[in-house]
Design an enzyme around this catalytic site. Structure first.
Site, PDB file in Angstrom:
ATOM      1  CG  ASP A   1      -4.549   3.341   6.060  1.00  0.00           C
ATOM      2  OD1 ASP A   1      -3.706   3.519   6.973  1.00  0.00           O
ATOM      3  OD2 ASP A   1      -4.233   3.116   4.881  1.00  0.00           O
TER       4      ASP A   1
ATOM      5  CD  GLU B   1      -1.549   2.414   1.836  1.00  0.00           C
ATOM      6  OE1 GLU B   1      -2.305   3.402   1.757  1.00  0.00           O
ATOM      7  OE2 GLU B   1      -0.436   2.472   2.415  1.00  0.00           O
TER       8      GLU B   1
ATOM      9  CG  HIS C   1       4.417   7.948   6.612  1.00  0.00           C
ATOM     10  ND1 HIS C   1       4.677   7.977   5.256  1.00  0.00           N
ATOM     11  CD2 HIS C   1       3.332   7.143   6.757  1.00  0.00           C
ATOM     12  CE1 HIS C   1       3.792   7.229   4.619  1.00  0.00           C
ATOM     13  NE2 HIS C   1       2.961   6.725   5.521  1.00  0.00           N
TER      14      HIS C   1
END
Length: 331
Positions: free
Chosen positions: A217, A194, A303
């Site tokens: 998600d 992904e 992230h």
């Protein structure tokens, strides 16, 4: 209660994009007794089916995590790298990383005179080698590393690398365990790649040809000091997506999710993400089109090695998912 031990184990498994075998095997062992069929497709997606007579529903959460790939080893044993997914130079500097074989390093930087020049190509991985020959005994070109930190949690929150999107996979696993019966034909798809372009979701959806799809998600929040305005906060419940850069969620799917939340007194938020996307972006364009939606877990510091979510949002996402799946869906 949230199974925090299971969540911690999932978060700490090495499984970068394109190399998801470890987390796939772990998830298979968690769910094999709760489904009727289970397989791994050619690209690596783990697909588990819980049979029913109703609509064919695809649920998708991605197993992979962002990574760094070695591109060059210099004469002194320092490793240059490229990104696999969204790696930020400012977040990465001084972070520990680990390779599949257990080799550990730290990310260092060349001397930088101006912050505008602070880019990934200025960074390197130091594994403590003194020469190219020594480094090559541990690492080779194409090897991938991921951030290396312990998953930490208390009674309110969890912080770790790979929350994006092990938390979505965790919601799917726990909802499956609580789902005794279903009116629908359910496909729990734990997707690959992904982070490099929703590749696994695209191929899995083509094979399954679902009547409807829901992706699971993380999403960004607007609740930190001077953050970009966004009507999503930690602790206010899971977020039902309206749009992101990859999808305008189908109104029937979105409204069904809202209806189940309201009828069962589950708090929720509406999410408009002005960047990024999820597996739903690939799924909804498959074949002649698939009505799709997304259930998101609000997450700070995306992230990074310390992505943060509140356990209350995770718990409510699991509850909402169970209600969404056990009831008959009309699309």
């Amino acid at each position: 209660m949230i199974n925090t031990q299971l969540l911690k184990e999932m978060l700490e498994i090495y499984s970068p994009a394109g190399n998801e075998g470890r987390i796939s095997e772990f998830i298979r062992n968690q769910i094999k007794d709760y489904v009727d069929e289970i397989k791994v497709d050619a690209l690596g997606n783990l697909i588990a089916r819980k049979k029913g007579n109703g609509k064919k529903i695809m649920l998708a959460g991605h197993m992979d995590q962002i990574a760094l790939m070695v591109t060059y080893i210099d004469d002194k044993g320092f490793l240059r790298f490229t990104n696999v997914g969204g790696i930020s130079p400012t977040i990465s500097l001084s972070q520990r990383v680990i390779f599949e074989n257990g080799t550990i390093g730290v990310i260092g930087s060349e001397k930088i005179e101006d912050l505008k020049d602070f880019k990934l190509e200025k960074l390197f991985i130091d594994i403590g080698a003194s020469s190219k020959e020594e480094a090559e005994k541990k690492v080779t070109i194409g090897d991938m590393a991921v951030y290396y930190t312990e998953a930490l949690y208390d009674d309110k929150k969890v912080m770790s690398q790979a929350v994006d999107d092990r938390i979505g996979c965790f919601v799917m696993i726990e909802a499956l365990k609580k789902l005794s019966t279903t009116a629908n034909d359910l496909y729990f798809v734990f997707t690959v790649q992904e982070e490099v372009g929703t590749r696994g979701a695209k191929t899995a959806a083509y094979d399954i040809a679902p009547d409807m799809a829901i992706a699971f998600d993380v999403t960004a929040t607007g609740d930190t000091p001077k953050a970009k305005s966004m009507a999503v906060e930690l602790g206010k419940g899971p977020a039902i997506k309206v749009k992101d850069n990859s999808i305008l969620c189908h109104p029937k799917v979105k409204n069904y999710m809202i209806k189940q939340a309201e009828e069962n007194n589950i708090p929720y938020q509406l999410e408009i993400l002005e960047f990024g996307g999820t597996d739903s972006g690939a799924i909804h364009l498959t074949r002649s089109g698939v009505p799709s939606g997304v259930l998101s877990i609000p997450c700070r510091y995306l992230h990074s090695n310390c992505e943060m979510v509140f356990l209350s949002d995770v718990k409510e996402a699991i509850e909402l998912t169970v209600y969404m799946l056990k009831n008959s869906i009309e699309i």
